[in-house]
Write an enzyme that holds these catalytic residues in place. Structure first.
Site, PDB file in Angstrom:
ATOM      1  N   PHE A   1       0.815  -1.210   0.000  1.00  0.00           N
ATOM      2  CA  PHE A   1       0.000   0.000   0.000  1.00  0.00           C
ATOM      3  C   PHE A   1       0.852   1.265   0.000  1.00  0.00           C
ATOM      4  O   PHE A   1       0.398   2.315  -0.462  1.00  0.00           O
ATOM      5  CB  PHE A   1      -0.985  -0.015   1.164  1.00  0.00           C
ATOM      6  CG  PHE A   1      -2.006  -1.118   1.039  1.00  0.00           C
ATOM      7  CD1 PHE A   1      -2.565  -1.411  -0.187  1.00  0.00           C
ATOM      8  CD2 PHE A   1      -2.387  -1.869   2.135  1.00  0.00           C
ATOM      9  CE1 PHE A   1      -3.502  -2.437  -0.332  1.00  0.00           C
ATOM     10  CE2 PHE A   1      -3.314  -2.882   2.009  1.00  0.00           C
ATOM     11  CZ  PHE A   1      -3.874  -3.168   0.771  1.00  0.00           C
ATOM     12  N   ASP A   2       2.067   1.191   0.493  1.00  0.00           N
ATOM     13  CA  ASP A   2       3.005   2.302   0.294  1.00  0.00           C
ATOM     14  C   ASP A   2       3.245   2.514  -1.200  1.00  0.00           C
ATOM     15  O   ASP A   2       3.263   3.646  -1.693  1.00  0.00           O
ATOM     16  CB  ASP A   2       4.337   2.017   0.989  1.00  0.00           C
ATOM     17  CG  ASP A   2       4.394   2.541   2.408  1.00  0.00           C
ATOM     18  OD1 ASP A   2       3.800   3.597   2.672  1.00  0.00           O
ATOM     19  OD2 ASP A   2       5.030   1.893   3.251  1.00  0.00           O
TER      20      ASP A   2
END
Length: 397
Positions: free
Chosen positions: A179-180
Site C-alpha cells: 500500500f506504500d
C-alpha cells in the site's frame, strides 16, 4: 535547475517532465517512490533530508558492496540530496526558498506537522500560488490524522491480511509494502493531473493521498464484494473467489500457475492435458460452474497435470493460449524478464558511481526514462543546492 552531471539532451531525450522542479520532503517509501518516478521522467527532484538522513538509509540488510542500503537505492535514483535541519533558521530559510521556487512539493509528515515551519500548503501557496503540493498520510487529515501511517498497520486494518494466507492459517502480510507503493503511484497520478489543471488555469492545488484509501481502492474486487454485494471476502490461500482454475496446480515436479480466465481458455487447457471431455461437462463448461464445482474439478486437472513436469507443460500451454507460469524466486523473475526482452536492470549514473537499478516501469516512444544519477549520498549536493537557493536570481522558478 538542471543536474550538472546530466548529459546534454534534446527536448525529447530530456523527458516529458523536464523543467519541473520537485521539492521532495518525503521519506521512507510512498513519497520517495512517487518522486523517483517523476525524476526518471525528467523532473529535477531535490531530496530534502534531516541531518540524520532518510530512515531507509539504515534499513539493512541487504546492502551493496559499499554498505549502502538496497532499500534506499530502490527508490531514490535521479535525485539530489540536501540535508536541512528545519529547526535551524538558516536551513529553514533554505527549505522555504526551495518551496517558493518549486513546481511540486511532496511531503509525508504527520498531517499538520509542517505548519510550525511555514511549509504547510496554506503558507507555501501564498507565496507560490502555482504550487502543486502533495501530502501523503496513513489515514487522512481528518479524524485519522493522529494515527501513524505504516504499511503493515494498513494491511491489517484495511482487511488485506484477512485475505492473505491459508484458509485455516493465520493472516499474513503481503511480501512487499504494497500500500506504500500503491499510495506512491496514486500520488504521482494526482500530481500529474494537478499539473495538467495548472497548465490550463495557472493555479496549483493541494493533492492528498493516504494509505488507507489507496488500500481500499487497490483491493478492487475484494472491497467491491462488500461495498456493492454485502459479501465479506475471506482467506482462500492462492485460490480466486470468482475464477477456477486461477491458482497454482501440482505437476510432476512442483506447482504451475494456471489461469484459465474464460471458457475458451479452459477448453484449450482441457485439450492440451488430454481431457477434452471436461470442457463440455455441464458442471465445468461455464466459469460460474467451474467456480461452484472447484472441489470436483481440481483433482481431475491435477491427475492429468501430474503426468508431466511444470517445465514441460509451460511451453505447450502457452503455445495453446493458456495463461500459465512457473513460481520463480525474485532472481528468477528478473532473469525471466530479461529473457523476454524487458531489460529489467538499468545502470544509474556513470563511471565509478554507477549502480545497477530496476528499470522504470513505463516505456515511451519519444521521451524515454533517464538514469542519470545514482541514489545520492546524504547531503551529497548540499553545497550546490544551498548556493543556488541563496543566489535568489530574478527568475528563480
Amino acid at each position: 535547475m538542471t543536474a550538472p552531471t546530466a548529459p546534454d539532451r534534446s527536448p525529447d531525450q530530456a523527458g516529458p517532465l523536464s523543467g519541473l522542479l520537485v521539492a521532495d520532503f518525503s521519506r521512507v517509501l510512498a513519497g520517495p517512490y512517487a518522486t523517483m518516478l517523476l525524476a526518471d521522467l525528467g523532473a529535477d527532484v531535490i531530496k530534502v533530508e534531516s541531518p540524520a538522513g532518510d530512515d531507509t538509509r539504515y534499513w539493512v540488510p541487504p546492502v551493496t558492496g559499499d554498505g549502502t542500503s538496497t532499500y534506499f537505492m530502490a527508490i531514490n535514483r535521479n535525485k539530489r540530496s540536501v540535508a536541512l535541519d528545519l529547526k535551524n533558521d538558516e536551513d529553514l530559510a533554505a527549505g522555504q526558498e526551495l518551496a517558493r521556487r518549486a513546481d511540486v512539493f511532496v511531503e509525508n509528515f504527520k498531517p499538520g506537522g509542517l505548519r510550525q515551519f511555514g511549509l504547510d500548503y496554506d503558507t507555501v501557496s501564498r507565496d507560490n500560488p502555482a504550487i502543486v503540493y502533495a501530502s501523503i498520510s496513513g489515514f487522512g487529515a481528518g479524524q485519522g490524522k493522529d494515527l501513524p501511517g505504516y504499511d503493515l498497520m494498513v494491511q491489517a486494518m484495511s482487511g488485506l491480511m484477512s485475505l492473505t494466507g491459508d484458509p485455516d492459517g493465520p493472516p499474513f502480510r503481503a511480501g512487499i509494502s504494497v500500500f506504500d507503493v500503491i499510495a506512491g503511484l496514486h500520488t504521482g497520478f494526482g500530481i500529474l493531473a494537478a499539473l495538467v489543471h495548472r497548465a490550463a488555469t495557472g493555479r496549483g492545488q493541494h493533492v492528498e493521498a493516504n494509505l488507507m484509501s489507496s488500500a481500499l481502492s487497490g483491493m478492487v474486487n475484494q472491497t467491491s464484494a462488500w461495498v456493492a454485494g454485502g459479501v465479506v471476502p475471506f482467506r482462500m490461500g492462492n485460490a480466486h473467489p470468482s475464477l477456477f482454475p486461477y491458482e497454482p496446480l501440482p505437476t510432476k515436479d512442483g506447482e504451475l500457475i494456471v489461469t484459465a480466465g474464460n471458457d475458451a481458455q479452459f477448453g484449450r487447457l482441457c485439450q492440451v492435458i488430454g481431457a477434452p471431455e471436461l470442457a463440455t461437462d455441464p458442471r465445468f463448461a461455464r466459469a460460474e460452474g467451474r467456480t461452484a464445482h472447484r472441489d470436483e474439478l481440481k483433482p481431475l486437472l491435477t491427475q492429468r497435470l501430474c503426468q508431466r513436469s511444470a517445465a514441460e507443460w509451460f511451453p505447450d500451454l502457452i503455445a495453446a493460449g493458456v495463461p500459465c507460469g512457473p513460481i520463480n524466486t525474485v532472481a528468477g523473475g528478473v532473469d525471466f524478464a530479461a529473457q523476454v526482452g524487458l531489460e529489467p536492470v538499468q545502470t544509474a549514473g556513470q563511471g565509478d558511481s554507477a549502480v545497477p537499478t530496476v528499470r522504470h516501469p513505463l516505456a515511451f516512444s519519444r521521451t524515454p526514462p533517464r538514469y542519470d544519477l545514482p541514489p545520492p549520498r546524504l547531503d551529497e549536493h548540499g553545497t550546490q543546492v544551498r548556493a543556488w537557493l541563496a543566489s535568489r536570481p530574478a527568475d528563480s522558478r
